[in-house]
Scaffold this motif. Structure first.
Motif, PDB file in Angstrom:
ATOM      1  N   TRP A  28      46.846  72.414  62.964  1.00 40.64           N
ATOM      2  CA  TRP A  28      48.059  73.135  62.616  1.00 40.64           C
ATOM      3  C   TRP A  28      48.331  74.323  63.541  1.00 40.64           C
ATOM      4  N   THR A 102      48.001  72.408  55.006  1.00 39.17           N
ATOM      5  CA  THR A 102      47.871  71.773  56.311  1.00 39.17           C
ATOM      6  C   THR A 102      46.408  71.567  56.694  1.00 39.17           C
ATOM      7  N   ASP A 103      46.211  70.742  57.716  1.00 37.87           N
ATOM      8  CA  ASP A 103      44.868  70.428  58.238  1.00 37.87           C
ATOM      9  C   ASP A 103      43.963  69.860  57.149  1.00 37.87           C
TER      10      ASP A 103
END
Length: 303
Positions: A28, A102-103
């Protein structure tokens, strides 16, 4: 906290291997930097990038309420305990915006990858052998987040913990999402008493414990237990704040977790906080929760 130094030393390890990109895709921060460079407004001081999920025909007000409680617990828990609160905005009775974590990949997605055998194998494949600094860092992150979320799931009675609602991030943290069944509610509606995970304090599978080295490893027998006790102690210290939020929200509430009315969900949460348990007895009570949760047949049946 006795394990803060241990975890801090692990967190200074070298960066994780590039093979993680095969699982999670572009990191990200790298994606943000790339899009900022290509954006005509990238040099503006207010430029930023946020990933959001737009929800339609779905009431996210209960999700927002549960996240308020998780933020209280996040602020209360000492390092190295770890939670990942995220933003939830209800834009109407049937719509909302949820921050994307995210990630991450869900445990369900990981299990569907070709060649997947176990969480432990995933860690060894992408973070190196058990003696590598990158593996030890990811393992410590998993232990700290697993302990914190275990206590959160118990205190808030969060159910429906299938593998699609559990995320694993690039650093090895475990993250829980989707809080449609809390405060004693469980999938099945009126028949929820038959839900196999109902009587389990929290999800703690044999596969999770193998990441920590197995049932007899010190990281599980000692460190994980002490982390859970520390998390419960922090929750008890902020118990009145949690209960006050629940009491205010429950008043004439249409949220599913309070739909039945009455003080029962709040009273049950008060009991789970163990506010009347003497501090010297807390470790034994928490260990009892861990023992009941480990490799539970109810969890296995629900999975």
């Amino acid at each position: 906290f006795p394990y803060t130094t241990l975890f801090r030393s692990r967190q200074s390890a070298t960066p994780t291997p590039a093979s993680l990109d095969e699982v999670y895709g572009e990191a990200w921060p790298a994606k943000v930097a790339r899009l900022k460079r290509s954006s005509p407004l990238g040099r503006e001081p207010g430029w930023g990038l946020t990933a959001l999920i737009s929800k339609a025909n779905d009431d996210v007000r209960q999700e927002a309420f549960v996240m308020q409680l998780i933020r209280v617990l996040h602020d209360a828990m000492p390092a190295p305990l770890w939670l990942r609160p995220y933003h939830i905005l209800s834009t109407g009775p049937r719509s909302g915006l949820i921050e994307m974590v995210t990630d991450t990949k869900s445990v369900d997605q990981l299990k569907r990858r070709r060649g997947y055998t176990s969480l432990r194998a995933h860690f060894e494949t992408h973070y190196g052998p058990p003696t590598a600094s990158t593996f030890l860092e990811a393992q410590a992150n998993f232990a700290a987040s697993l302990a914190a979320y275990s206590v959160v799931c118990y205190v808030l009675a969060i159910k429906d913990r299938h593998n699609g609602n559990l995320l694993l991030d690039r650093q090895g943290h475990l993250i829980h999402i989707d809080f449609g069944f809390v405060m004693g509610g469980a999938p099945g509606g009126p028949a929820s008493f038959a839900c196999p995970e109902r009587g389990v304090p929290f999800k703690l599978t044999r596969e999770m414990v193998m990441v920590l080295g197995g049932k007899h490893a010190p990281l599980y027998r000692e460190t994980f237990s002490e982390l859970c006790v520390a998390a419960m102690r922090a929750a008890r210290a902020h118990g009145q704040a949690l209960l006050s939020l629940c009491e205010m929200t429950a008043y004439r509430s249409a949220l599913p977790c309070f739909a039945a009315g009455g003080a029962s969900p709040v009273q049950q949460m008060r009991e789970r906080l163990m506010l009347d348990v003497p501090d010297e007895q807390l470790a034994a009570r928490v260990q009892g929760l861990i023992d009941r949760s480990y490799d539970s047949s109810g969890t296995a049946a629900y999975d």
